[in-house]
Design a protein around this motif. Structure first.
Motif, short mmCIF file in Angstrom:
data_model
loop_
_atom_site.label_atom_id
_atom_site.label_comp_id
_atom_site.label_asym_id
_atom_site.label_seq_id
_atom_site.Cartn_x
_atom_site.Cartn_y
_atom_site.Cartn_z
N ARG A 6 12.18 28.28 -37.41
CA ARG A 6 11.03 29.05 -38.41
C ARG A 6 9.54 28.73 -38.79
NH1 ARG A 6 13.42 30.43 -43.54
NH2 ARG A 6 12.23 30.55 -45.44
N ILE A 7 9.56 27.29 -38.42
CA ILE A 7 8.06 26.97 -38.02
C ILE A 7 6.73 27.44 -36.65
CG2 ILE A 7 6.18 25.24 -37.59
CD1 ILE A 7 8.74 23.40 -39.43
N SER A 8 7.80 28.02 -35.56
CA SER A 8 7.33 28.19 -34.81
C SER A 8 6.85 30.01 -34.23
CB SER A 8 7.36 27.77 -33.03
OG SER A 8 8.81 28.16 -32.94
N LYS A 9 7.93 30.48 -34.71
CA LYS A 9 8.35 31.42 -34.97
C LYS A 9 8.72 32.13 -33.60
CE LYS A 9 7.36 32.57 -39.41
NZ LYS A 9 8.39 32.45 -40.00
N ASN A 10 9.25 31.25 -32.95
CA ASN A 10 9.81 31.33 -31.00
C ASN A 10 11.26 30.64 -30.49
OD1 ASN A 10 9.83 30.34 -28.59
ND2 ASN A 10 7.87 31.62 -28.81
N LYS A 11 11.67 31.75 -30.40
CA LYS A 11 13.57 30.78 -29.95
C LYS A 11 12.91 30.31 -29.09
CE LYS A 11 15.33 34.87 -27.44
NZ LYS A 11 16.23 35.91 -27.63
N THR A 12 12.19 30.56 -28.23
CA THR A 12 12.30 29.70 -26.88
C THR A 12 12.89 28.09 -26.59
OG1 THR A 12 11.32 31.00 -26.05
CG2 THR A 12 11.57 29.25 -23.84
N ASP A 13 12.22 27.42 -28.06
CA ASP A 13 12.57 25.58 -27.89
C ASP A 13 13.97 25.24 -28.10
OD1 ASP A 13 10.03 25.15 -26.53
OD2 ASP A 13 8.64 24.79 -28.74
N ALA A 14 13.98 26.07 -28.99
CA ALA A 14 15.42 25.73 -29.70
C ALA A 14 16.73 26.42 -29.00
CB ALA A 14 15.36 27.03 -31.10
N GLN A 15 15.97 27.70 -28.15
CA GLN A 15 17.43 27.81 -27.05
C GLN A 15 18.07 26.64 -26.11
OE1 GLN A 15 17.93 32.15 -26.45
NE2 GLN A 15 17.42 32.18 -24.10
N ASN A 16 16.54 26.25 -25.36
CA ASN A 16 16.59 25.55 -24.28
C ASN A 16 17.24 23.85 -25.33
OD1 ASN A 16 15.62 27.08 -22.71
ND2 ASN A 16 13.33 26.55 -22.65
N CYS A 17 16.79 23.29 -26.37
CA CYS A 17 16.98 22.38 -26.91
C CYS A 17 18.92 22.89 -27.52
CB CYS A 17 16.70 22.01 -28.32
SG CYS A 17 16.94 20.60 -29.39
N MET A 18 19.59 23.61 -28.12
CA MET A 18 20.63 23.58 -27.73
C MET A 18 21.24 23.55 -26.52
SD MET A 18 21.20 23.06 -31.05
CE MET A 18 23.33 23.63 -31.18
N MET A 19 21.04 24.65 -25.43
CA MET A 19 21.86 25.03 -24.30
C MET A 19 21.95 23.55 -23.59
SD MET A 19 23.39 27.22 -24.19
CE MET A 19 23.55 27.39 -26.33
N GLN A 20 21.01 22.73 -23.49
CA GLN A 20 20.77 21.12 -23.25
C GLN A 20 21.71 20.28 -23.56
OE1 GLN A 20 16.72 20.07 -23.32
NE2 GLN A 20 16.42 21.49 -21.39
N LEU A 21 21.99 20.54 -25.32
CA LEU A 21 22.78 19.43 -25.79
C LEU A 21 23.85 19.61 -25.10
CD1 LEU A 21 23.49 17.41 -28.27
CD2 LEU A 21 23.09 19.34 -29.55
N LEU A 22 24.58 21.84 -25.19
CA LEU A 22 25.59 21.47 -25.15
C LEU A 22 26.17 20.97 -23.46
CD1 LEU A 22 26.43 24.75 -26.63
CD2 LEU A 22 27.34 22.87 -26.56
N ALA A 23 24.98 21.26 -22.77
CA ALA A 23 25.41 20.50 -21.11
C ALA A 23 25.84 19.30 -21.13
CB ALA A 23 23.71 20.44 -20.26
N LEU A 24 24.26 18.42 -22.10
CA LEU A 24 24.60 16.86 -22.03
C LEU A 24 26.24 16.24 -22.09
CD1 LEU A 24 21.66 16.06 -23.23
CD2 LEU A 24 22.42 15.18 -20.96
N LEU A 25 26.53 17.41 -23.45
CA LEU A 25 27.97 16.99 -24.15
C LEU A 25 28.75 17.05 -23.54
CD1 LEU A 25 27.27 17.83 -27.66
CD2 LEU A 25 26.80 16.06 -26.57
#
Length: 197
Positions: free
Chosen positions: A178-197
């Motif tokens: 919402r702040i950055s108006k960009n999905k890249t960081d959020a997408q990378n963060c969520m995919m990395q989280l699921l990979a770590l789990l």
């Protein structure tokens, strides 16, 4: 007989307009007048349906979270045979991120948006917010447990805790987008989280 239907239709329109407004502007950024003007309802009529703004927002949260859970369940059933549970979690996450991007990052998850400005001055909304988060986390707990049973997710952390980690990271990612108006960081963060789990 037409009057109750019209009343129910007006009530539903107020709820839908309220969800849209509060998802975009939050609790304090959304006035009842804005919502009433959008639906073309006089102010006095609002209180025929809802006792206060707090009661109204509590109902919005309830309706929104039930719809969210129903959408996720339908999504899971739709891809039941094609995807394993971990891939379903990834697909749900990516679909949600892309949906937010399509709104130009203005119409976020209602729960994420109002979580930042609801407090004990809105006791009904706060109670429903907590209840809705618990309902969502229960659904994700089931998904993480299923992924563990399939051998796709680590077993050293309980499914309930994995769901809480996922949910908290997801809510933070929505705020960041919402702040950055960009999905890249959020997408990378969520995919990395699921990979770590």
């Amino acid at each position: 007989m037409a009057r109750p239907r019209r009343s129910e239709s007006t009530r539903e329109a107020l709820i839908q307009a309220g969800i849209t407004q509060l998802s975009a502007y939050g609790y304090h950024g959304s006035g009842i007048k804005q919502i009433l003007d959008e639906v073309n309802v006089p102010k006095g009529s609002f209180y025929n349906f809802f006792g206060s703004k707090d009661a109204f927002v509590a109902e919005l949260i309830d309706v929104y979270s039930q719809n969210l859970i129903n959408q996720i369940v339908q999504f899971i059933k739709q891809d039941e045979t094609e995807l394993n549970t971990l891939d379903k979690l990834k697909a749900i996450t990516l679909f949600s991120i892309n949906t937010f991007e399509k709104s130009k990052f203005s119409n976020s998850c209602l729960i994420a948006t109002i979580s930042t400005d609801i407090d004990d001055k809105q006791p009904l909304s706060l109670a429903m917010l907590n209840q809705s988060i618990e309902r969502c986390q229960k659904l994700f707990t089931l998904l993480f447990k299923q992924a563990q049973d399939e051998g796709l997710i680590r077993l050293d952390i309980m499914a309930e805790q994995l769901a809480k980690i996922y949910w908290s990271t997801w809510q933070g990612s929505l705020i960041r987008m919402r702040i950055s108006k960009n999905k890249t960081d959020a997408q990378n963060c969520m995919m990395q989280l699921l990979a770590l789990l």
